[in-house]
Design an enzyme around this catalytic site. Structure first.
Site, short mmCIF file in Angstrom:
data_model
loop_
_atom_site.label_atom_id
_atom_site.label_comp_id
_atom_site.label_asym_id
_atom_site.label_seq_id
_atom_site.Cartn_x
_atom_site.Cartn_y
_atom_site.Cartn_z
N PRO A 284 -50.25 12.83 -9.15
CA PRO A 284 -50.54 13.83 -10.19
C PRO A 284 -50.05 13.42 -11.58
CG PRO A 284 -48.66 14.53 -8.87
CD PRO A 284 -49.08 13.20 -8.33
N LYS B 53 -28.77 20.86 -22.10
CA LYS B 53 -27.99 19.62 -22.31
C LYS B 53 -27.50 19.55 -23.75
CE LYS B 53 -27.26 16.59 -19.86
NZ LYS B 53 -26.13 16.37 -18.90
N THR C 82 -28.64 13.04 -22.45
CA THR C 82 -30.01 12.54 -22.41
C THR C 82 -30.63 12.41 -23.81
OG1 THR C 82 -32.25 13.27 -21.80
CG2 THR C 82 -30.61 14.98 -21.95
N ASP C 83 -31.62 11.56 -23.93
CA ASP C 83 -32.35 11.45 -25.21
C ASP C 83 -33.22 12.69 -25.47
OD1 ASP C 83 -34.34 11.00 -23.28
OD2 ASP C 83 -35.03 9.11 -24.13
N GLU C 84 -33.42 13.52 -24.41
CA GLU C 84 -34.33 14.66 -24.57
C GLU C 84 -33.79 15.70 -25.55
OE1 GLU C 84 -36.33 15.92 -21.02
OE2 GLU C 84 -36.01 13.99 -20.06
P1 NAD Z 1 -29.50 14.52 -10.30
O1 NAD Z 1 -30.18 15.84 -10.41
O2 NAD Z 1 -30.06 13.47 -9.43
O3 NAD Z 1 -27.98 14.74 -9.82
C1 NAD Z 1 -27.17 15.77 -10.29
C2 NAD Z 1 -25.97 15.87 -9.37
O4 NAD Z 1 -25.09 16.90 -9.87
C3 NAD Z 1 -26.32 16.27 -7.93
O5 NAD Z 1 -25.60 15.48 -7.01
C4 NAD Z 1 -25.91 17.73 -7.84
O6 NAD Z 1 -25.51 18.12 -6.53
C5 NAD Z 1 -24.73 17.76 -8.81
N1 NAD Z 1 -24.49 19.09 -9.37
C6 NAD Z 1 -25.40 19.94 -9.91
N2 NAD Z 1 -24.80 21.06 -10.31
C7 NAD Z 1 -23.47 20.90 -10.06
C8 NAD Z 1 -22.34 21.74 -10.27
N3 NAD Z 1 -22.46 22.95 -10.82
N4 NAD Z 1 -21.12 21.26 -9.89
C9 NAD Z 1 -21.00 20.04 -9.32
N5 NAD Z 1 -22.04 19.23 -9.09
C10 NAD Z 1 -23.27 19.65 -9.46
O7 NAD Z 1 -29.36 14.04 -11.81
P2 NAD Z 1 -29.30 12.56 -12.40
O8 NAD Z 1 -30.67 12.11 -12.69
O9 NAD Z 1 -28.42 11.71 -11.56
O10 NAD Z 1 -28.59 12.85 -13.79
C11 NAD Z 1 -27.18 12.78 -13.94
C12 NAD Z 1 -26.81 13.10 -15.37
O11 NAD Z 1 -27.43 12.16 -16.25
C13 NAD Z 1 -27.29 14.48 -15.82
O12 NAD Z 1 -26.28 15.04 -16.64
C14 NAD Z 1 -28.54 14.19 -16.62
O13 NAD Z 1 -28.74 15.17 -17.62
C15 NAD Z 1 -28.20 12.84 -17.22
N6 NAD Z 1 -29.34 11.96 -17.54
C16 NAD Z 1 -30.32 11.73 -16.60
C17 NAD Z 1 -31.35 10.87 -16.91
C18 NAD Z 1 -32.43 10.53 -15.88
O14 NAD Z 1 -33.40 9.85 -16.23
N7 NAD Z 1 -32.29 10.93 -14.62
C19 NAD Z 1 -31.42 10.26 -18.16
C20 NAD Z 1 -30.42 10.52 -19.10
C21 NAD Z 1 -29.37 11.38 -18.76
P1 TYD Z 2 -39.90 13.13 -15.27
O1 TYD Z 2 -39.68 12.04 -14.30
O2 TYD Z 2 -39.93 14.55 -14.78
O3 TYD Z 2 -38.84 12.94 -16.44
P2 TYD Z 2 -38.72 13.68 -17.90
O4 TYD Z 2 -39.62 14.84 -17.94
O5 TYD Z 2 -37.28 14.08 -17.91
O6 TYD Z 2 -39.06 12.62 -18.91
O7 TYD Z 2 -41.29 12.88 -16.00
C1 TYD Z 2 -41.53 11.67 -16.71
C2 TYD Z 2 -42.90 11.80 -17.34
O8 TYD Z 2 -43.89 11.84 -16.32
C3 TYD Z 2 -43.06 13.08 -18.15
O9 TYD Z 2 -43.83 12.80 -19.31
C4 TYD Z 2 -43.84 14.00 -17.22
C5 TYD Z 2 -44.69 13.03 -16.40
N1 TYD Z 2 -44.97 13.47 -15.01
C6 TYD Z 2 -46.29 13.45 -14.54
O10 TYD Z 2 -47.24 13.07 -15.27
N2 TYD Z 2 -46.52 13.85 -13.26
C7 TYD Z 2 -45.53 14.29 -12.43
O11 TYD Z 2 -45.83 14.69 -11.27
C8 TYD Z 2 -44.18 14.28 -12.92
C9 TYD Z 2 -43.05 14.74 -12.05
C10 TYD Z 2 -43.96 13.86 -14.22
#
Ligand code: NAD
Ligand code: TYD
Length: 355
Positions: free
Chosen positions: A213, A162, A132-134
């Site tokens: 929210p 991460k 992630t970019d975070e």
């Molecule tokens: P998500 O939380 O929707 O899915 C995570 C999945 O991993 C779930 O299916 C969960 O059951 C599985 N999981 C969790 N712990 C596990 C373990 N110990 N063993 C096997 N499976 C396990 O997450 P996502 O949003 O799909 O993110 C996927 C990846 O991409 C993550 O590594 C996250 O850090 C990265 N990522 C997410 C975003 C985003 O915006 N969602 C952006 C950049 C990177």
């Molecule tokens: P989120 O979807 O949790 O992603 P991330 O924190 O990984 O960027 O949140 C996106 C942005 O939205 C973040 O700045 C927090 C804000 N946010 C709210 O303002 N209200 C909410 O209820 C949630 C879940 C997030």
């Protein structure tokens, strides 16, 4: 075949569905089905022999070793993680276990398997870590976007965990020569996004007549990418990425949270208007901010564009319209994921936030 971890979550399930739309190569999908994992996302693959689902933990080295020995994949794509910042604030331990310890055990099992491959298989093997970019921390308003050489400054337990996993992946390349690739992507949105995250939460709450929210002043900035574009970036990196390299992935779509919420409300007003004729904007409620809330993320995606020729296919406007439509058309999926566990989380995270 390839081994995908976390392939029942939001991005992982989009990746698996998208993979089969382009290829017949089989996928072993290892996921331990936490609250965020949902086999309903993969319902279209029921009975499809190309998809082998295994419920198990990436931290269980014996399960991973067995799968690797049995199926002999040419690549591992690691999506499995705890992924929600607010949950990491309420309870960081699961994040340490899966994102750090789990990734470590996964790397160990993969290293043992990879070491035993014959030369041709060994040099073709890839371990792609999805991050992630975070990990880069927060940007001031006029600072340039994160490049791959930006210093790691994670601020939440999620981003710190991460960051630790990224460092382990890097170390396994430098120390053992494991052929790794890492992608650091901005915020994704699209189908199958669990409604604890900003965009799906706003859609679902709006339709349910609940408050929307917005944390703090709503002026925090995220850089949004449609999930299918993230999937295509991962495929490009897997196919053509240079070993040991990091690729930042983003859509050049910086938006303030409040603007995102206004856009979602405007689309819902157009596609599924409120019975009283008022705008969904009326439901916006400013609530107590997230502790340690990062102000701005932005990705400089020039490296992946230049080296691999990857570009996003969707603009924010086309992607968000598709997303809102998907939620309107898949309200059964939404009601199924809103289980008791989901309700407990909503209570825990929002009950104490003053308006
Ligand atoms: P998500 O939380 O929707 O899915 C995570 C999945 O991993 C779930 O299916 C969960 O059951 C599985 N999981 C969790 N712990 C596990 C373990 N110990 N063993 C096997 N499976 C396990 O997450 P996502 O949003 O799909 O993110 C996927 C990846 O991409 C993550 O590594 C996250 O850090 C990265 N990522 C997410 C975003 C985003 O915006 N969602 C952006 C950049 C990177
Ligand atoms: P989120 O979807 O949790 O992603 P991330 O924190 O990984 O960027 O949140 C996106 C942005 O939205 C973040 O700045 C927090 C804000 N946010 C709210 O303002 N209200 C909410 O209820 C949630 C879940 C997030």
């Amino acid at each position: 075949m390839i081994l995908v971890t976390g392939g029942a979550g939001f991005i992982g399930s989009n990746f698996v569905l998208d993979w089969f739309a382009q290829s017949d190569e089989a996928v072993i999908n290892l996921d331990n089905l936490t609250y965020a994992g949902n086999l309903e996302n993969l319902a279209a693959l029921k009975g499809d022999p190309r998809h082998i689902f295994v419920q198990g933990d990436i931290g269980d080295a014996s399960v991973v070793a067995k799968l690797l020995a049995e199926y002999r994949p040419r690549a591992v794509v690691n999506f499995a993680a705890e992924s929600h910042v607010d949950r990491s604030i309420h309870g960081p331990e699961d994040f340490i276990q899966t994102n750090i310890v789990g990734t470590f055990h996964l790397l160990e099992a993969v290293r043992a398997y990879w070491s035993g491959l014959v030369d041709a298989e060994k040099s073709g093997f890839r371990f792609l870590h999805v991050s992630t970019d975070e990990v880069y921390g927060s940007l001031a308003k006029d600072e340039p976007a994160f490049s791959e050489t930006h210093r790691y400054e994670p601020n939440s337990p999620y981003s710190a965990s991460k960051a630790a996993s990224d460092h382990l992946v890097r170390a396994y390349h430098h120390t053992y020569g494991l052929p790794v690739l890492t992608t650091n992507c901005s915020n994704n949105y699209g189908p199958y996004h669990f409604p604890e995250k900003l965009i799906p939460l706003m859609i679902v709450n709006a339709l349910a007549g609940k408050p929307l929210p917005v944390y703090g002043d709503g002026q925090q900035i995220r850089d949004w990418l449609y999930v299918k574009d993230h999937c295509s970036a991962i495929r490009s990196v897997l196919e053509k990425g240079r070993l040991g390299e990091v690729y930042n992935v983003g859509g050049w779509n910086e938006k303030a949270n409040l603007d995102i919420v206004h856009t979602v409300c405007a689309l819902l007003d157009e596609l599924s208007s409120r019975v009283d004729g008022k705008s969904y904007r009326e439901q916006i409620a400013f609530v107590t901010d997230r502790p340690g809330h990062d102000r701005r993320y932005a990705i400089d995606a020039r490296k992946i564009e230049r080296e691999l020729g990857w570009k996003p296919a969707e603009t924010f406007e086309t992607g968000i319209r598709k997303t809102v439509r998907w939620y309107l058309e898949n309200q059964d999926w939404v009601s199924h994921v809103q289980s008791g566990d989901y309700r407990n989380w909503v209570e825990k995270n929002y009950a104490e936030r003053a308006r």
